[in-house]
Structures are given as structure tokens and as C-alpha cells.
Design an enzyme around this catalytic site. Structure first.
Site, PDB file in Angstrom:
ATOM      1  N   LYS A 111      -0.753  -0.310  -4.180  1.00 38.39           N
ATOM      2  CA  LYS A 111      -2.163   0.107  -4.157  1.00 38.39           C
ATOM      3  C   LYS A 111      -2.223   1.560  -3.693  1.00 38.39           C
ATOM      4  O   LYS A 111      -1.442   1.974  -2.842  1.00 38.39           O
ATOM      5  CB  LYS A 111      -2.981  -0.774  -3.197  1.00 38.39           C
ATOM      6  CG  LYS A 111      -4.453  -0.337  -3.078  1.00 38.39           C
ATOM      7  CD  LYS A 111      -5.282  -1.332  -2.301  1.00 38.39           C
ATOM      8  CE  LYS A 111      -5.239  -1.143  -0.814  1.00 38.39           C
ATOM      9  NZ  LYS A 111      -5.660   0.188  -0.313  1.00 38.39           N
ATOM     10  N   GLU A 143     -14.377  -0.688  -1.054  1.00 32.67           N
ATOM     11  CA  GLU A 143     -14.589  -0.822   0.393  1.00 32.67           C
ATOM     12  C   GLU A 143     -15.892  -0.148   0.810  1.00 32.67           C
ATOM     13  O   GLU A 143     -16.130   1.008   0.476  1.00 32.67           O
ATOM     14  CB  GLU A 143     -13.392  -0.191   1.135  1.00 32.67           C
ATOM     15  CG  GLU A 143     -13.519  -0.282   2.651  1.00 32.67           C
ATOM     16  CD  GLU A 143     -12.214  -0.030   3.398  1.00 32.67           C
ATOM     17  OE1 GLU A 143     -11.151   0.163   2.743  1.00 32.67           O
ATOM     18  OE2 GLU A 143     -12.245  -0.034   4.637  1.00 32.67           O
ATOM     19  N   ASP A 183       0.835  -1.206   0.000  1.00 35.38           N
ATOM     20  CA  ASP A 183       0.000   0.000   0.000  1.00 35.38           C
ATOM     21  C   ASP A 183       0.870   1.256   0.000  1.00 35.38           C
ATOM     22  O   ASP A 183       1.907   1.300   0.671  1.00 35.38           O
ATOM     23  CB  ASP A 183      -0.858   0.007   1.281  1.00 35.38           C
ATOM     24  CG  ASP A 183      -2.312   0.315   1.002  1.00 35.38           C
ATOM     25  OD1 ASP A 183      -2.640   0.742  -0.127  1.00 35.38           O
ATOM     26  OD2 ASP A 183      -3.137   0.116   1.917  1.00 35.38           O
TER      27      ASP A 183
END
Ligand code: KIV
Length: 293
Positions: free
Chosen positions: A122, A191, A92
Site C-alpha cells: 500500500k 481515511e 505498507d
């Protein structure tokens, strides 16, 4: 376990994930932040590990995902990578590591790939991030997008809540997803998104869509490993299913250890190293002590 990519020992590649999407085979992803956990996760047959910036609050004790630094992320990404043989590892990009210029985003994504030896990075955000995604991909670093609730900027989204609830917001999410795909993202995390919207986006995109709190119509699922294992008994959002009660297991085991140490029951003979009588006697001689023992 033989489903997903767990059937063989070669490292999972980007193409394997694309193939799974095409075949309608759900992709499994969990987070991990250290080598031993990553090793167990790899051996359990998961397809992808995300070293999430949830490192910040889940492991490092910060309040949310904002404070974790790029150096801290890379430190843990390297540990995870060392613990794995087979799984596809994504690192990330923490808040502040790609929010400035495109050059900054490319340099930091390259650092994560080069130092962390991950397969991809990400980052969070929609259309406005598309140029950065394109530049990072052009620099040779595969990018996974992240839409819906984006914890790094959750305060701008009105807190930790389901996103894309109105028709306008849902349409924006569809457009953002398309923009990320068009910019070259190879995968997208959604999400806290209504199930039917996530299902629609998953069907519309050619790249795999991984859901968390987004229903079972996505191409795969991700959970934070500590949540899945039930490390924190007080954390129970609607989307979470706990597959173990590790918090209780740890509490009980450490409690028993303390009880046995206090009662001098641990370590017992079995856990002690022994010295033969002749060495012991020789020691007494060396020390000039005449012991009966
Ligand atoms: O940082 C993280 O753990 C994540 C997942 C929840 C998708 O971004």
C-alpha cells in the site's frame, strides 16, 4: 464466524476481495504488527491484515508514521506473515521508500513482496502517484492506494483532519481515486473522508474501497488493532469504536502480578517444579551436607 472469507482455510486471494465487492459483501481489515496478534486476527476470521506504517507510532514509539524505515517495516511484515495461514496480508510502503524515482518505488515494493511474502503493498497519494502505481503493478506487485488523510504527509494537509470537505477538494479526490484505479490499483483506502463522498467514490470505482473514518458506505472497513482493542485509553477520535478495553485489562493484570510477587504469593506450589525426596537426599550426600529437609 462464517461470514466474509472466514468459512474456509485457503489463503484469501485478490480475486476473493473483488468478488466480495461485486457481491456487496463488506470486507474486514485490521492492522497487525507481530505474529501472535496476526494469528489471533487470522483465527478470528478477518479478511485482510494491513501491516501499516502506523507501526511507527503505534508500536515503535515514534511520534508519527514518518520515521519508520523500510527495514523496520519488513521485519514486522515477516513476523505477521509467519503468524498467518489464511488472511490476505498487505505491507505498507513507508515514507521515503517510494517518494523518489519510479525505479526506487518498484525496487522497494518488490523487496516488500519478496522478503515479506505479502500479497500486496500500500502507498499513499493520488494522481501524482499513478505512474509509480502502474510501474509497480507492471513489475508484478499488487498495489492498494490510500487517499483522504494521508498521515505520511499530514502536515501538508493542515494536520490530522477530515479531507475532501470542499467541492473542489472532493472532486480532486474523485479524480485521484479514478487515476489510481486506472493505473492498476486493486484496492483503495479512504481515511477521514465525509461519509457521502466515500460512498460516492466506492460506488464509482470497480475496485474495493476500504474506509477508516469514512462512514459505512464503503466496501469494507479498517481499524488499527490497538485502537479497536482499546490499548490506549487516551486515544478516542470520533471515528473509533473500541471493542475491548485492553489497556485496563493489562493494567489490572500486571498490577495483580506485582502485588502477588511482592507478597510471595506467586509462584505458588502449582507453578513450581518439585524434586523427589530421594534426589534431594542424594544431593545432600553429594554436597556433604546433612540436611533435615
Ligand atoms: O498505517 C496504517 O495503519 C494505515 C491504516 C490506518 C489505513 O494506513
Amino acid at each position: 464466524m462464517t461470514s466474509g472469507t472466514s468459512g474456509n482455510n485457503k489463503r484469501v486471494e485478490l480475486g476473493d476481495l473483488a468478488t466480495m465487492k461485486k457481491a456487496g459483501q463488506p470486507i474486514t481489515m485490521v492492522t497487525a504488527y507481530d505474529a501472535p496478534t496476526a494469528r489471533l486476527v487470522d483465527q478470528a476470521g478477518v479478511d485482510t491484515i494491513l501491516v501499516g506504517d502506523s507501526l511507527s507510532n503505534v508500536v515503535l514509539g515514534y511520534e508519527d508514521t514518518v520515521p519508520v524505515t523500510l527495514d523496520e517495516m519488513i521485519h514486522h511484515i515477516k513476523a505477521v506473515r509467519r503468524g498467518t495461514k489464511r488472511v490476505f496480508v498487505i505491507g505498507d510502503m513507508p515514507f521515503g521508500s517510494y517518494n523518489g524515482s519510479t525505479d526506487q518505488a518498484v525496487a522497494n515494493a518488490t523487496r516488500i513482496l519478496k522478503e515479506g511474502r505479502v500479497a500486496a503493498v500500500k502507498l499513499e497519494g493520488g494522481g501524482p502517484m499513478a505512474d509509480k502505481v502502474r510501474a509497480i503493478v507492471e513489475a508484478g506487485v499488487p498495489v492498494c492506494g490510500h487517499l483522504g488523510l494521508t498521515p505520511q504527509t499530514a502536515s501538508m494537509q493542515g494536520g490530522y483532519r477530515v479531507q475532501g470537505r470542499s467541492a473542489k477538494a472532493a472532486r480532486q479526490m474523485v479524480e485521484d481515486a479514478m487515476a489510481l484505479q486506472e493505473a492498476g490499483a486493486f484496492m483503495l483506502v479512504l481515511e477521514m473522508v465525509p461519509k457521502r463522498l466515500a460512498e460516492f467514490i466506492s460506488a464509482k470505482l470497480q475496485i474495493p474501497v476500504i474506509g477508516i473514518g469514512a462512514g459505512n458506505g464503503c466496501d469494507g472497513q479498517v481499524l488499527v488493532i490497538h485502537d479497536l482493542l482499546g490499548v490506549d485509553p487516551n486515544f478516542h477520535p470520533k471515528f473509533l469504536k473500541r471493542y475491548a478495553d485492553l489497556g485496563q485489562v493489562i493494567h489490572k493484570a500486571v498490577g495483580e502480578y506485582c502485588t502477588e510477587v511482592r507478597a510471595r504469593k506467586f509462584p505458588n506450589e502449582e507453578h513450581s517444579f518439585h524434586m523427589p525426596d530421594e534426589i534431594w537426599k542424594a544431593l545432600q550426600g553429594e554436597l556433604g551436607e546433612d540436611s533435615e529437609d
